[in-house]
Design a protein around this motif. Sequence first.
Motif, short mmCIF file in Angstrom:
data_model
loop_
_atom_site.label_atom_id
_atom_site.label_comp_id
_atom_site.label_asym_id
_atom_site.label_seq_id
_atom_site.Cartn_x
_atom_site.Cartn_y
_atom_site.Cartn_z
N PHE A 110 7.71 -1.66 4.02
CA PHE A 110 8.48 -0.66 3.28
C PHE A 110 9.96 -0.73 3.67
O PHE A 110 10.84 -0.73 2.82
CB PHE A 110 7.92 0.74 3.56
CG PHE A 110 8.75 1.85 2.97
CD1 PHE A 110 8.54 2.30 1.68
CD2 PHE A 110 9.75 2.47 3.72
CE1 PHE A 110 9.31 3.33 1.13
CE2 PHE A 110 10.52 3.49 3.19
CZ PHE A 110 10.29 3.92 1.89
N ALA A 111 10.25 -0.84 4.97
CA ALA A 111 11.62 -0.81 5.46
C ALA A 111 12.42 -2.02 4.98
O ALA A 111 13.57 -1.89 4.55
CB ALA A 111 11.63 -0.75 6.99
N GLY A 123 8.64 5.42 -5.71
CA GLY A 123 9.85 6.01 -6.27
C GLY A 123 11.04 5.85 -5.34
O GLY A 123 12.16 5.57 -5.79
N MET A 124 10.83 5.97 -4.03
CA MET A 124 11.92 5.78 -3.07
C MET A 124 12.41 4.34 -3.07
O MET A 124 13.62 4.08 -2.99
CB MET A 124 11.45 6.20 -1.68
CG MET A 124 11.21 7.69 -1.53
SD MET A 124 10.68 8.13 0.15
CE MET A 124 12.18 7.75 1.06
N LYS A 165 0.83 -1.21 0.00
CA LYS A 165 0.00 0.00 0.00
C LYS A 165 0.87 1.27 0.00
O LYS A 165 0.79 2.11 0.90
CB LYS A 165 -0.96 0.00 1.19
CG LYS A 165 -1.98 -1.12 1.15
CD LYS A 165 -2.92 -1.08 2.33
CE LYS A 165 -4.04 -2.10 2.17
NZ LYS A 165 -3.56 -3.47 2.03
N LEU A 166 1.67 1.42 -1.04
CA LEU A 166 2.62 2.52 -1.16
C LEU A 166 2.05 3.64 -2.02
O LEU A 166 1.34 3.39 -2.99
CB LEU A 166 3.93 2.03 -1.77
CG LEU A 166 4.64 0.86 -1.07
CD1 LEU A 166 5.81 0.39 -1.91
CD2 LEU A 166 5.09 1.27 0.32
N SER A 167 2.40 4.89 -1.70
CA SER A 167 2.12 6.01 -2.59
C SER A 167 3.12 5.99 -3.74
O SER A 167 4.12 5.27 -3.69
CB SER A 167 2.22 7.33 -1.83
OG SER A 167 3.58 7.59 -1.49
N GLY A 213 8.03 9.99 -9.75
CA GLY A 213 6.98 9.68 -8.79
C GLY A 213 6.38 10.94 -8.17
O GLY A 213 5.16 11.07 -8.05
N PHE A 214 7.25 11.90 -7.79
CA PHE A 214 6.77 13.14 -7.17
C PHE A 214 5.92 13.95 -8.14
O PHE A 214 4.83 14.44 -7.78
CB PHE A 214 7.98 13.96 -6.71
CG PHE A 214 7.63 15.31 -6.16
CD1 PHE A 214 7.14 15.45 -4.87
CD2 PHE A 214 7.78 16.45 -6.94
CE1 PHE A 214 6.82 16.69 -4.36
CE2 PHE A 214 7.45 17.70 -6.45
CZ PHE A 214 6.96 17.83 -5.14
N LEU A 215 6.40 14.10 -9.39
CA LEU A 215 5.65 14.90 -10.36
C LEU A 215 4.35 14.23 -10.78
O LEU A 215 3.36 14.92 -11.03
CB LEU A 215 6.53 15.17 -11.60
CG LEU A 215 7.71 16.12 -11.37
CD1 LEU A 215 8.56 16.25 -12.63
CD2 LEU A 215 7.22 17.49 -10.92
N VAL A 216 4.33 12.89 -10.83
CA VAL A 216 3.06 12.21 -11.13
C VAL A 216 2.08 12.40 -9.98
O VAL A 216 0.88 12.65 -10.20
CB VAL A 216 3.31 10.70 -11.39
CG1 VAL A 216 1.98 9.95 -11.47
CG2 VAL A 216 4.09 10.51 -12.69
#
Length: 427
Positions: free
Chosen positions: A104-105, A54-55, A47-49, A389-392
């Motif tokens: 995530f980690a 991107g990270m 469940k990632l943004s 990822g940020f710009l999307v």
Amino acid sequence: MATTLRTTVRGRLRWYMISYVFAGLVINYLDRASLGVALPFMGETFKLSKTEEGMILAAFFWSYDFFQLAAGWFVDRFGPRRTFTFASIWWSLFTSLTALASSFATLFGVRLLLGIGESPAATTSAKVTGRWFPRHERALATGIWDSGSRVGAVIALPVVTALIGLLGWRWTFAIIGVIGLFWAFGWWRTYRDPQDHPKITEEELAYLREGGARFEGDDEGATKLRWRDLFRYRTIWAMMLGFFCLNMVVYFFLTFFPTYLVEERGFSLLKLGLFGALPGLVAIAGEWLGGWLSDRRITRGDSLTRVRKLFISGGFLVSTVIGVAVWVPEAWMALALLSIAYAGSTFAASNIWALPADVAPADRHVASIGGIQNFASNFAGIISPIMVGFLVDKTSSFTVPLMVISCVALLGAFTYAVILKRVEPLG
């Protein structure tokens, strides 16, 4: 000055060696690209943004990039046989361990460790090419091994999607990680430097020496540059900036390209597996064509400087059409333009990775120079996924990030055409 080097010779062991390197790069990039393919179908677990995705994608490149400088030195110090064996065992283990990630980690940590293991692959390949190929065959040989990265990325789409559909994503990573262990065993058994290989013919060995292959110990009288002194040269800085620009294009295809097709162009899992591989296939052809044509020009007497600058800058200019793809109305049009853009970048890459052996003052500098340019280039692997990822997330579209990448490709063309002066040994 016209070349008088022979273009045929009894013995083709050098092509067998480079085909084995090619296979290693296929596996290397299959392992690397598999997460980009699998990530759209791992959402229920993590469940990632898009920024978090991107990270995760960038985590690999953080360690991969910062270990490039050490990797180049390591390859020059310990040689291709030991380095490639050790590296492939490392990256294969951490590919398989991706199957155990549960947050995530942990996913972020596994990708960091994977990047360390993969960091020597390209510089080792450049070292093998420098030792096993004369100048007038170097670009095609480079195009062959470097196209292994495209093949790995291409087969990642159908292989990973098929395995996910059959077994789920965890078993997918476990299975593909094992493949590299078999390759590592074969490499250790197979590889030797030309002067040490029991199966090389005397004629082929003489052909390599005559054509400028970089044998260990042959150039001890060359300029004795320390590693840090390499940064005094404009050529090195141009190679660093130019390769960074190239990877801003390439790493879009290795990270967010499957997500773009699924979310922006409405591709299903089946459609992604069938058609998503097309840009990679075209890119493979572009890279082999770039290497073959440039070697022909050099064999016929064109200067190394003119050929390298022309083919690299020209490939960059073609790759700028990546920014046009977002404006066309039909998915097939976008796929066609993205294929052309990817092929333009690989057309350039076949000559870019030949540069370390071209400009190194001695064999002991080839992998170090390769590591330096790869270090700079893979800042794109850190920046590109986060930027996209940020710009999307901010614009709900891939239009702005692909336009940015197109402008960076234009800068790459300028770098190799103008900032890079002559392609010749430093000193």
